[in-house]
Motif scaffolding. Structure first.
Motif, PDB file in Angstrom:
ATOM      1  N   GLY A 219       0.801  -1.215   0.000  1.00  0.00           N
ATOM      2  CA  GLY A 219       0.000   0.000   0.000  1.00  0.00           C
ATOM      3  C   GLY A 219       0.830   1.261   0.000  1.00  0.00           C
ATOM      4  N   VAL A 220       1.778   1.352   0.926  1.00  0.00           N
ATOM      5  CA  VAL A 220       2.587   2.571   1.035  1.00  0.00           C
ATOM      6  C   VAL A 220       3.472   2.747  -0.190  1.00  0.00           C
ATOM      7  CG1 VAL A 220       4.427   3.701   2.340  1.00  0.00           C
ATOM      8  CG2 VAL A 220       2.542   2.604   3.555  1.00  0.00           C
ATOM      9  N   ILE A 221       4.168   1.686  -0.597  1.00  0.00           N
ATOM     10  CA  ILE A 221       5.067   1.816  -1.747  1.00  0.00           C
ATOM     11  C   ILE A 221       4.279   2.110  -3.023  1.00  0.00           C
ATOM     12  CG2 ILE A 221       6.666   0.556  -3.229  1.00  0.00           C
ATOM     13  CD1 ILE A 221       7.817  -0.756  -0.798  1.00  0.00           C
ATOM     14  N   GLY A 222       3.118   1.470  -3.191  1.00  0.00           N
ATOM     15  CA  GLY A 222       2.313   1.720  -4.381  1.00  0.00           C
ATOM     16  C   GLY A 222       1.858   3.159  -4.490  1.00  0.00           C
ATOM     17  N   ALA A 231       4.252  12.865 -10.736  1.00  0.00           N
ATOM     18  CA  ALA A 231       4.865  14.193 -10.643  1.00  0.00           C
ATOM     19  C   ALA A 231       5.960  14.367 -11.684  1.00  0.00           C
ATOM     20  CB  ALA A 231       5.435  14.403  -9.238  1.00  0.00           C
ATOM     21  N   ALA A 232       6.686  13.273 -11.977  1.00  0.00           N
ATOM     22  CA  ALA A 232       7.811  13.376 -12.906  1.00  0.00           C
ATOM     23  C   ALA A 232       7.384  13.250 -14.369  1.00  0.00           C
ATOM     24  CB  ALA A 232       8.854  12.305 -12.569  1.00  0.00           C
ATOM     25  N   HIS A 233       6.415  12.360 -14.659  1.00  0.00           N
ATOM     26  CA  HIS A 233       6.109  12.044 -16.054  1.00  0.00           C
ATOM     27  C   HIS A 233       4.639  12.180 -16.422  1.00  0.00           C
ATOM     28  CE1 HIS A 233      10.192  10.550 -16.112  1.00  0.00           C
ATOM     29  NE2 HIS A 233       9.913   9.671 -15.154  1.00  0.00           N
ATOM     30  N   GLY A 234       3.814  12.633 -15.488  1.00  0.00           N
ATOM     31  CA  GLY A 234       2.392  12.742 -15.765  1.00  0.00           C
ATOM     32  C   GLY A 234       1.650  11.480 -15.365  1.00  0.00           C
ATOM     33  N   LEU A 235       0.334  11.570 -15.358  1.00  0.00           N
ATOM     34  CA  LEU A 235      -0.514  10.473 -14.892  1.00  0.00           C
ATOM     35  C   LEU A 235      -0.728   9.473 -16.021  1.00  0.00           C
ATOM     36  CD1 LEU A 235      -1.897   9.726 -12.241  1.00  0.00           C
ATOM     37  CD2 LEU A 235      -3.989  10.767 -13.118  1.00  0.00           C
ATOM     38  N   THR A 236       0.293   8.653 -16.250  1.00  0.00           N
ATOM     39  CA  THR A 236       0.204   7.621 -17.283  1.00  0.00           C
ATOM     40  C   THR A 236      -0.353   6.332 -16.680  1.00  0.00           C
ATOM     41  OG1 THR A 236       2.490   6.987 -16.859  1.00  0.00           O
ATOM     42  CG2 THR A 236       2.117   8.624 -18.582  1.00  0.00           C
ATOM     43  N   ALA A 237      -0.453   5.297 -17.519  1.00  0.00           N
ATOM     44  CA  ALA A 237      -1.090   4.054 -17.072  1.00  0.00           C
ATOM     45  C   ALA A 237      -0.346   3.396 -15.914  1.00  0.00           C
ATOM     46  CB  ALA A 237      -1.173   3.080 -18.254  1.00  0.00           C
ATOM     47  N   GLN A 238       0.992   3.397 -15.957  1.00  0.00           N
ATOM     48  CA  GLN A 238       1.765   2.675 -14.943  1.00  0.00           C
ATOM     49  C   GLN A 238       1.595   3.273 -13.541  1.00  0.00           C
ATOM     50  OE1 GLN A 238       5.737   1.652 -16.163  1.00  0.00           O
ATOM     51  NE2 GLN A 238       6.458   1.379 -14.067  1.00  0.00           N
ATOM     52  N   PRO A 239       1.814   4.589 -13.341  1.00  0.00           N
ATOM     53  CA  PRO A 239       1.598   5.122 -11.993  1.00  0.00           C
ATOM     54  C   PRO A 239       0.143   5.062 -11.547  1.00  0.00           C
ATOM     55  CG  PRO A 239       2.099   6.893 -13.542  1.00  0.00           C
ATOM     56  CD  PRO A 239       2.385   5.606 -14.235  1.00  0.00           C
ATOM     57  N   THR A 240      -0.783   5.180 -12.498  1.00  0.00           N
ATOM     58  CA  THR A 240      -2.207   5.063 -12.131  1.00  0.00           C
ATOM     59  C   THR A 240      -2.503   3.677 -11.578  1.00  0.00           C
ATOM     60  OG1 THR A 240      -2.844   6.660 -13.847  1.00  0.00           O
ATOM     61  CG2 THR A 240      -4.565   5.208 -12.976  1.00  0.00           C
ATOM     62  N   ALA A 241      -1.993   2.644 -12.252  1.00  0.00           N
ATOM     63  CA  ALA A 241      -2.203   1.272 -11.786  1.00  0.00           C
ATOM     64  C   ALA A 241      -1.554   1.046 -10.424  1.00  0.00           C
ATOM     65  CB  ALA A 241      -1.650   0.282 -12.808  1.00  0.00           C
ATOM     66  N   ALA A 242      -0.332   1.576 -10.250  1.00  0.00           N
ATOM     67  CA  ALA A 242       0.361   1.420  -8.969  1.00  0.00           C
ATOM     68  C   ALA A 242      -0.392   2.130  -7.846  1.00  0.00           C
ATOM     69  CB  ALA A 242       1.780   1.969  -9.082  1.00  0.00           C
ATOM     70  N   GLY A 243      -0.915   3.324  -8.154  1.00  0.00           N
ATOM     71  CA  GLY A 243      -1.657   4.069  -7.141  1.00  0.00           C
ATOM     72  C   GLY A 243      -2.945   3.371  -6.735  1.00  0.00           C
ATOM     73  N   LEU A 244      -3.645   2.837  -7.721  1.00  0.00           N
ATOM     74  CA  LEU A 244      -4.889   2.110  -7.414  1.00  0.00           C
ATOM     75  C   LEU A 244      -4.604   0.854  -6.606  1.00  0.00           C
ATOM     76  CD1 LEU A 244      -6.791   2.468 -10.822  1.00  0.00           C
ATOM     77  CD2 LEU A 244      -7.294   3.633  -8.661  1.00  0.00           C
ATOM     78  N   LEU A 245      -3.538   0.149  -6.971  1.00  0.00           N
ATOM     79  CA  LEU A 245      -3.153  -1.039  -6.215  1.00  0.00           C
ATOM     80  C   LEU A 245      -2.795  -0.674  -4.780  1.00  0.00           C
ATOM     81  CD1 LEU A 245      -2.415  -4.062  -6.057  1.00  0.00           C
ATOM     82  CD2 LEU A 245      -0.116  -3.436  -6.879  1.00  0.00           C
ATOM     83  N   GLY A 246      -2.001   0.405  -4.617  1.00  0.00           N
ATOM     84  CA  GLY A 246      -1.612   0.836  -3.282  1.00  0.00           C
ATOM     85  C   GLY A 246      -2.804   1.261  -2.448  1.00  0.00           C
ATOM     86  N   ALA A 247      -3.711   2.026  -3.050  1.00  0.00           N
ATOM     87  CA  ALA A 247      -4.896   2.481  -2.317  1.00  0.00           C
ATOM     88  C   ALA A 247      -5.762   1.299  -1.891  1.00  0.00           C
ATOM     89  CB  ALA A 247      -5.698   3.453  -3.177  1.00  0.00           C
ATOM     90  N   ALA A 248      -5.928   0.319  -2.790  1.00  0.00           N
ATOM     91  CA  ALA A 248      -6.716  -0.868  -2.452  1.00  0.00           C
ATOM     92  C   ALA A 248      -6.065  -1.649  -1.316  1.00  0.00           C
ATOM     93  CB  ALA A 248      -6.872  -1.757  -3.688  1.00  0.00           C
ATOM     94  N   ALA A 249      -4.726  -1.773  -1.363  1.00  0.00           N
ATOM     95  CA  ALA A 249      -4.020  -2.490  -0.302  1.00  0.00           C
ATOM     96  C   ALA A 249      -4.175  -1.794   1.049  1.00  0.00           C
ATOM     97  CB  ALA A 249      -2.541  -2.630  -0.665  1.00  0.00           C
ATOM     98  N   LEU A 250      -4.083  -0.464   1.051  1.00  0.00           N
ATOM     99  CA  LEU A 250      -4.252   0.274   2.301  1.00  0.00           C
ATOM    100  C   LEU A 250      -5.679   0.158   2.830  1.00  0.00           C
ATOM    101  CD1 LEU A 250      -2.159   3.524   1.622  1.00  0.00           C
ATOM    102  CD2 LEU A 250      -1.573   1.586   3.097  1.00  0.00           C
ATOM    103  N   TYR A 251      -6.651   0.154   1.921  1.00  0.00           N
ATOM    104  CA  TYR A 251      -8.041  -0.004   2.337  1.00  0.00           C
ATOM    105  C   TYR A 251      -8.240  -1.356   3.027  1.00  0.00           C
ATOM    106  CZ  TYR A 251     -13.066  -0.837   1.934  1.00  0.00           C
ATOM    107  OH  TYR A 251     -14.381  -1.147   2.217  1.00  0.00           O
TER     108      TYR A 251
END
Length: 507
Positions: A219-222, A231-251
């Motif tokens: 969760g935290v790392i995702g 922040a570095a490259h824009g909201l592309t597919a890879q960071p979006t997927a990582a963020g959703l995975l991290g948020a789901a794990a924290l939930y």
């Protein structure tokens, strides 16, 4: 009933013999982590020259330690509550020293990133264990406030010792030597700590829930990785997927903690407004500071031309201010109020960061030194009092988990600060217009531009360095302005969240 409880209460409140000597051992562990964090900034130009990392790899070298440590702190704090905080501290300190050798002899950027990640695993055992042991060593609230102040002051002193010692080493040895200074500290800590430190743990800890460990780490790392990449490259597919995975794990982590009879982290602690307010203040404060701090050594060395030892000396005012403030913060918080001391300290840091928006290539040291002194004083007041609030809000059996929450906020703030504000510096810098013949690697980092200039004709090299330094300073001042806004907003939030909060006083 009363007669049965009185001896236990009396024993609990007894002042443990040797507690101050034990504290000296604990602050060695803090010193170990603080020195490691600060010498990296000084060594960054040399690492860039030797390992030739890309701009993204350089940010990973700077923040992967924080990513891993943030993801594991809660788990390690809870593990210490279960198996014993002394045991975890000594094992972690030994691993920290040994992995420092791997950092010192890294031969590629990828190996350096891996070594920093492994160091984060070891580092996650140290900070929550030290604070938890303080909570169990010092039962008198005023003594505990002073002990926490000394703990925080040592961390701040480490930020002064690190650059000075690191600067000396960098001027006489190769960059890997700055990591080897961890070894003698680790040896003293383990040998002396094994004799002086008392063991403490939760008498009824319950099992260490491995699914919760995995969920908190993912969760935290995702989430942090997603923020960094977006922040570095824009909201592309890879960071979006990582963020959703991290948020789901924290939930699912939170949901699981609410159902376990002995959770890894009692998330109900956040219902305490003082606890949650102190944690949020720590996270946002470090977020606002980290982007600037990470690039400050590069400014002093690569823009203003100072040697590493001189650059280390230039950063001392921040540590001096933090040490002085940390030692008296508890007294001030009891005389005035918790929210006045925390909010006032944060506002002072915000104003000092605002002053740093005036930096240029030729800025004299008086402005920089004064701003760093104010930053140190404000941060010293705030961090010491919030740590006391967090520890005082929980039973001593949960001290490891509560300490881990505090440290998680700190490390998460550092990772996010480097990711967000650091990305501002990197993106602004990368857009500079160099002279004809400027190689692509010069746009990756300022260290890369300095290295590239060595192979160019004198007039081209000078034009390249001038453009690169101007662009770097532009990014740095923008990051300072962003940090100032974060700190001032946090000061206002802390004023309301810490309303009515008081530090404990002796009965």
């Amino acid at each position: 009933m009363t007669s049965t409880l009185q001896p236990a209460v009396k024993a609990e409140m007894e002042k443990r013999p040797g507690r101050w000597l034990a504290l000296c051992v604990l602050v060695l562990a803090v010193l170990l982590v603080a020195v490691d964090a600060t010498v990296l900034g000084l060594a960054t130009p040399y690492i860039s020259e030797d390992l030739k990392p890309s701009g993204t790899q350089l940010l990973w070298i700077g923040d992967v330690y924080s990513f891993v440590i943030a993801g594991l702190l809660v788990s390690m704090g809870s593990l210490g509550d279960r198996i014993g905080r002394k045991k975890l501290l000594l094992v972690g300190a030994t691993a920290f020293g040994l992995i420092s050798v791997l950092n010192a002899y890294a031969t590629t950027a990828e190996l350096m990133i891996l070594a920093r990640a492994l160091l984060g695993v070891a580092g996650a055992t140290l900070m929550p264990a030290t604070l938890a042991l303080i909570r169990n060593l010092f039962h008198d609230p005023r003594e505990r406030s002073l002990a926490i102040g000394i703990w925080g002051a040592t961390a701040s002193a480490g930020t002064a010792v690190g650059p000075v010692a690191g600067g000396f080493l960098l001027e006489h040895f190769w960059w890997g030597s700055v990591f080897l200074i961890n070894l003698p500290v680790m040896v003293v800590l383990v040998l002396v700590g094994s004799r002086l430190l008392p063991e403490s743990k939760n008498p009824n800890p319950g099992p260490w829930d491995l699914p919760s460990v995995a969920l908190s780490l993912v969760g935290v790392i995702g989430v942090v990785y997603a923020v960094k990449e977006a922040a570095a490259h824009g909201l592309t597919a890879q960071p979006t997927a990582a963020g959703l995975l991290g948020a789901a794990a924290l939930y699912w982590f939170v949901r699981r903690q609410l159902t376990l009879p002995t959770p890894l982290l009692d998330v109900r602690l956040f219902r305490n407004r003082g606890f949650s307010g102190a944690v949020l203040a720590d996270l946002l404060t470090v977020l606002g500071l980290s982007g600037l701090v990470f690039f400050l050594s590069q400014y002093l060395q690569l823009v203003q031309g100072r040697g590493p030892f001189e650059a280390g000396l230039a950063e001392i005012p921040a540590a001096v201010g933090a040490v002085a403030a940390g030692l008296v913060a508890g007294t001030f918080a009891r005389r005035f109020s918790v929210r006045a001391v925390v909010s006032g300290g944060l506002a002072a840091v915000g104003l000092a960061l605002g002053a740093l928006t005036l930096l240029s290539q030729s800025t004299g040291y008086p402005l920089l030194g004064a701003a760093l002194l104010v930053v140190g004083i404000g941060a010293g007041f705030s961090f010491t009092v919030t740590a006391d609030v967090i520890l005082s809000s929980v039973p001593k059996e949960q001290a490891g988990a509560a300490s881990a929450v505090s440290e998680t906020a700190y490390e998460l703030g550092a990772a996010l600060g480097i990711a967000l504000l650091g990305s501002i510096v990197t993106s602004v810098y990368a857009g500079f217009t160099g002279p004809t013949g400027t190689p692509a690697e010069a746009h990756e980092s300022l260290g890369g531009a300095v290295e590239a200039a060595h192979g160019l004709p004198a007039h081209t090299a000078e034009a390249l360095l001038t453009a690169a330094r101007e662009s770097f300073v532009d990014g740095l001042t923008l990051a300072a302005g962003g940090g100032a806004m974060v700190l001032l907003a946090t000061a206002v939030a802390a004023w309301f969240l810490l309303r009515g909060q008081r530090l404990e006083t002796a009965p």
